[in-house]
Design a protein around this motif. Structure first.
Motif, PDB file in Angstrom:
ATOM      1  N   ALA A   1     -19.961 -15.469 -37.355  1.00 43.25           N
ATOM      2  CA  ALA A   1     -20.286 -16.467 -38.366  1.00 43.25           C
ATOM      3  C   ALA A   1     -18.970 -16.868 -39.021  1.00 43.25           C
ATOM      4  O   ALA A   1     -17.955 -16.188 -38.832  1.00 43.25           O
ATOM      5  CB  ALA A   1     -21.249 -15.876 -39.392  1.00 43.25           C
ATOM      6  N   PRO A   2     -18.947 -17.946 -39.788  1.00 41.18           N
ATOM      7  CA  PRO A   2     -17.685 -18.335 -40.432  1.00 41.18           C
ATOM      8  C   PRO A   2     -17.079 -17.201 -41.258  1.00 41.18           C
ATOM      9  O   PRO A   2     -17.690 -16.716 -42.208  1.00 41.18           O
ATOM     10  CB  PRO A   2     -18.100 -19.510 -41.335  1.00 41.18           C
ATOM     11  CG  PRO A   2     -19.312 -20.085 -40.667  1.00 41.18           C
ATOM     12  CD  PRO A   2     -20.027 -18.883 -40.085  1.00 41.18           C
ATOM     13  N   GLY A   3     -15.927 -16.726 -40.828  1.00 41.07           N
ATOM     14  CA  GLY A   3     -15.226 -15.667 -41.537  1.00 41.07           C
ATOM     15  C   GLY A   3     -15.786 -14.273 -41.375  1.00 41.07           C
ATOM     16  O   GLY A   3     -15.354 -13.347 -42.049  1.00 41.07           O
ATOM     17  N   LYS A   4     -16.754 -14.090 -40.472  1.00 40.45           N
ATOM     18  CA  LYS A   4     -17.395 -12.784 -40.307  1.00 40.45           C
ATOM     19  C   LYS A   4     -17.677 -12.493 -38.839  1.00 40.45           C
ATOM     20  O   LYS A   4     -17.970 -13.386 -38.065  1.00 40.45           O
ATOM     21  CB  LYS A   4     -18.718 -12.730 -41.072  1.00 40.45           C
ATOM     22  CG  LYS A   4     -18.582 -12.937 -42.551  1.00 40.45           C
ATOM     23  CD  LYS A   4     -19.939 -13.014 -43.196  1.00 40.45           C
ATOM     24  CE  LYS A   4     -19.808 -13.222 -44.673  1.00 40.45           C
ATOM     25  NZ  LYS A   4     -19.854 -14.583 -45.096  1.00 40.45           N
ATOM     26  N   VAL A   5     -17.619 -11.210 -38.493  1.00 43.94           N
ATOM     27  CA  VAL A   5     -18.042 -10.735 -37.172  1.00 43.94           C
ATOM     28  C   VAL A   5     -18.973  -9.562 -37.409  1.00 43.94           C
ATOM     29  O   VAL A   5     -18.645  -8.656 -38.175  1.00 43.94           O
ATOM     30  CB  VAL A   5     -16.835 -10.290 -36.303  1.00 43.94           C
ATOM     31  CG1 VAL A   5     -17.320  -9.702 -34.995  1.00 43.94           C
ATOM     32  CG2 VAL A   5     -15.881 -11.430 -36.058  1.00 43.94           C
ATOM     33  N   VAL A   6     -20.139  -9.595 -36.772  1.00 45.57           N
ATOM     34  CA  VAL A   6     -21.103  -8.507 -36.882  1.00 45.57           C
ATOM     35  C   VAL A   6     -21.164  -7.816 -35.529  1.00 45.57           C
ATOM     36  O   VAL A   6     -21.337  -8.481 -34.488  1.00 45.57           O
ATOM     37  CB  VAL A   6     -22.501  -9.042 -37.266  1.00 45.57           C
ATOM     38  CG1 VAL A   6     -23.491  -7.907 -37.370  1.00 45.57           C
ATOM     39  CG2 VAL A   6     -22.433  -9.815 -38.567  1.00 45.57           C
ATOM     40  N   ILE A   7     -21.023  -6.490 -35.498  1.00 45.37           N
ATOM     41  CA  ILE A   7     -21.088  -5.704 -34.264  1.00 45.37           C
ATOM     42  C   ILE A   7     -22.164  -4.651 -34.452  1.00 45.37           C
ATOM     43  O   ILE A   7     -22.259  -4.036 -35.512  1.00 45.37           O
ATOM     44  CB  ILE A   7     -19.736  -5.040 -33.952  1.00 45.37           C
ATOM     45  CG1 ILE A   7     -18.642  -6.109 -33.799  1.00 45.37           C
ATOM     46  CG2 ILE A   7     -19.833  -4.161 -32.699  1.00 45.37           C
ATOM     47  CD1 ILE A   7     -17.242  -5.561 -33.692  1.00 45.37           C
TER      48      ILE A   7
END
Length: 105
Positions: A94-100
C-alpha cells in the motif's frame, strides 16, 4: 461493432466461411464493489491471491473458484501482491506500507 454486442469473426468449424459471434457488452461494476489491483498465484497454481483498492487481500481456491479467506489490515488501497516461491509467505503493498504474513494453505 454495432448493436448491443461486439462482433467477432471466427472460422466455422470445418468450413472456410467466417461465422459472426455476438458477445454482450461488459456491464459496469457496482459502485460499492472493490476493484482488483493485483494478483499472484501460489506455487503449483492451486491458489490465487487477489488484492483490492480497499486494502483487502483474498485467497481463492483455483479449482473451485471460491474464496478461502479475506484479510484486511486497513492500510489503504493495495497496489501489489506476491507469494514466496515456497508459498509459505505473502506480501501486499500500500502507499508507504508493506504487509507480510504467513500463508496457511
Amino acid at each position: 461493432a454495432s448493436g448491443s454486442g461486439v462482433a467477432f469473426r471466427a472460422l466455422a468449424e470445418g468450413g472456410a466461411a467466417p461465422a459472426e459471434l455476438k458477445l454482450p457488452r461488459a456491464s459496469r461494476k457496482k459502485a460499492d464493489a472493490p476493484t482488483c489491483t493485483a494478483v499472484a498465484f501460489a506455487p503449483g497454481g492451486a491458489h490465487l491471491l487477489a488484492a483490492d483498492d480497499r486494502g483487502a487481500v483474498t485467497l481463492f481456491d483455483c479449482a473451485t473458484r471460491q474464496p478461502l479467506r479475506t484479510l484486511d489490515w486497513g492500510v489503504g488501497p493495495l497496489s501489489a501482491a506476491a507469494l514466496t516461491a515456497d508459498g509459505t509467505r505473502a506480501a501486499a503493498v500500500a502507499p508507504g506500507k508493506v504487509v507480510i504474513w504467513d500463508v496457511d494453505l
